[in-house]
Design a protein around this motif. Structure first.
Motif, PDB file in Angstrom:
ATOM      1  N   THR A  52      -4.718  -2.740   9.226  1.00 54.47           N
ATOM      2  CA  THR A  52      -3.223  -2.529   9.652  1.00 54.47           C
ATOM      3  C   THR A  52      -2.876  -1.804  10.878  1.00 54.47           C
ATOM      4  OG1 THR A  52      -2.645  -3.186   7.585  1.00 54.47           O
ATOM      5  CG2 THR A  52      -0.902  -2.094   8.702  1.00 54.47           C
ATOM      6  N   SER A  93       0.748  -1.223  -0.164  1.00 53.26           N
ATOM      7  CA  SER A  93      -0.032   0.126  -0.013  1.00 53.26           C
ATOM      8  C   SER A  93       0.797   1.157   0.036  1.00 53.26           C
ATOM      9  CB  SER A  93      -1.020  -0.135   1.131  1.00 53.26           C
ATOM     10  OG  SER A  93      -1.825  -1.132   1.359  1.00 53.26           O
ATOM     11  N   THR A 140      -4.732   1.362   3.052  1.00 56.82           N
ATOM     12  CA  THR A 140      -4.722   0.058   3.545  1.00 56.82           C
ATOM     13  C   THR A 140      -5.745  -0.897   2.951  1.00 56.82           C
ATOM     14  OG1 THR A 140      -5.015  -1.537   5.569  1.00 56.82           O
ATOM     15  CG2 THR A 140      -5.922   0.787   5.766  1.00 56.82           C
TER      16      THR A 140
END
Ligand code: F6R
Length: 376
Positions: free
Chosen positions: A111, A62, A106
């Motif tokens: 996360t 990401s 994300t």
């Protein structure tokens, strides 16, 4: 469930044309005389107002998508943008102005580091300090997630469920979200002309069939290369400009699933140290797309060749200098440099996949990794 593919990762790599089509349908559908922008992200108007600066927090793949997002936002919309590892930002946040947009990227929405960085920014906004008024935006593949609960604005990426631990189609979906956001900002701020905007959007519409063509030719080529490289110890990936993050992503994919040591560098940095690593045992994968940095990448590749490295070119060019320097070609279609990352990542995903599969590894469940990292 794998629909005839040997692993979920391979199936998900092949789903990318569909992901791009779904993203085009969802985001690029706001044409009309009166509309300020041809892009519809469903974000509130005040999110766009007086925007001075953008800070993006993310991890892993990401974070790579965010680096491409930065390139697009800065080059198309002219808004200064910084990209941070969420795990670093949470302990050393950047100073922001009242008109700073914070974006958390994300795919899982879970996360821990990314959530913590955003929670910290949220707190700054709820506290006493008047300079913290800018908004929070999440880009995620799971809007019903901790991220979705935390931030008021979400761009949903349209990858569908990804099962392979290594992110592939969610990365492509994140790139599509960033193309949409950057072009939306550019249209509203009128930093690019209508013609240019139209040209870029038309280019994006061609991408699904170009990915399909790439998949078709690359499947066999990457499998052949995987055969030769299954026992290689180290790999270097280089790119420049908008394809530098793709070099990082190619290296990360290979590390994660094949456990081969790999590094990605901006090609121009090689001579400042990493070139000392090169010899006949260290192959170099160079992403060379005609445009602003093509000649530079070729000359950086030449320097690697002079150290006896075997050179693999990810490029649409198959004659002239490219044909001479590259030992192997992973051809991609000739598209605008600005759009090329969505294509150049594909052969690198396949190369990592085929090397790992060749090594007999558990591609979908690599050791030591989890699909969402919910601990710090
Ligand atoms: C790479 C990979 C990881 C994730 C990272 C962030 O293939 O899967 O690097 O990209 O853990 O995950 P999300 O996007 O869920 O925050």
């Amino acid at each position: 469930e794998k629909q005839g593919f040997k692993h979920f990762m391979l199936k998900e790599i092949h789903e990318q044309p569909g992901v791009v089509r779904a993203s085009l349908d969802a985001y690029f559908n706001n044409f009309g005389e009166s509309s300020e922008s041809p892009i519809n992200l469903g974000l509130p108007a005040d999110l766009y107002n007086n925007l001075e600066q953008i800070q993006i927090v993310a991890c892993g793949t990401s974070w790579h998508a965010a680096l491409i997002g930065k390139y697009l936002i800065e080059q198309l919309a002219g808004i200064s943008t910084q990209v941070h590892y969420a795990s670093e930002y949470r302990y050393a946040p950047s100073p922001v102005t009242a008109n700073t947009l914070i974006i958390g990227v994300t795919q899982s929405g879970e996360t821990a580091d990314t959530l913590a960085a955003l929670a910290m920014e949220k707190e700054r906004r709820q506290g006493k300090e008047p300079q913290y008024q800018g908004q929070l935006l999440g880009i995620t593949n799971r809007s019903e997630s901790s991220l979705g609960d935390m931030v008021p604005n979400i761009i949903s990426t349209l990858a569908g469920i990804e099962i392979g631990v290594a992110a592939t189609k969610t990365f492509t979906a994140q790139l599509m979200a960033f193309y949409a956001l950057a072009l939306d900002l550019a249209a509203r701020r009128q930093t690019v002309s209508k013609d240019t905007l139209e040209k870029i959007i038309n280019g994006l519409r061609q991408i699904p069939k170009e990915i399909e063509a790439t998949l078709e030719t690359q499947e066999r080529l990457t499998e052949q290369l995987a055969h030769e490289f299954a026992e290689t110890k180290d790999f270097i990936f280089v790119g420049r400009g908008i394809n530098f993050p793709i070099a990082l992503e190619g290296a990360l994919k290979l590390k994660e699933i094949s456990y081969i040591h790999a590094e990605g560098y901006p090609a121009g940095e090689m001579k400042h140290g990493p070139i000392a690593l090169l010899d006949a045992k260290v192959p170099v994968v160079a992403i060379a797309i005609p445009g602003s940095v093509y000649e530079k990448v070729i000359s950086n590749a030449q320097e690697a060749k002079a150290r006896d490295s075997r050179l693999i070119g990810v490029t649409p060019v198959n004659d002239g200098e490219a044909a001479e320097i590259f030992n192997d070609l992973l051809p991609v279609s000739d598209v605008e440099e600005l759009l090329s990352p969505i294509l150049t990542v594909v052969p690198l995903q396949l190369l990592a996949y085929h090397i790992a599969a060749r090594r007999g590894l558990d591609v979908d469940q690599p050791r030591n990794l989890a699909k969402s990292v919910t601990v710090e």
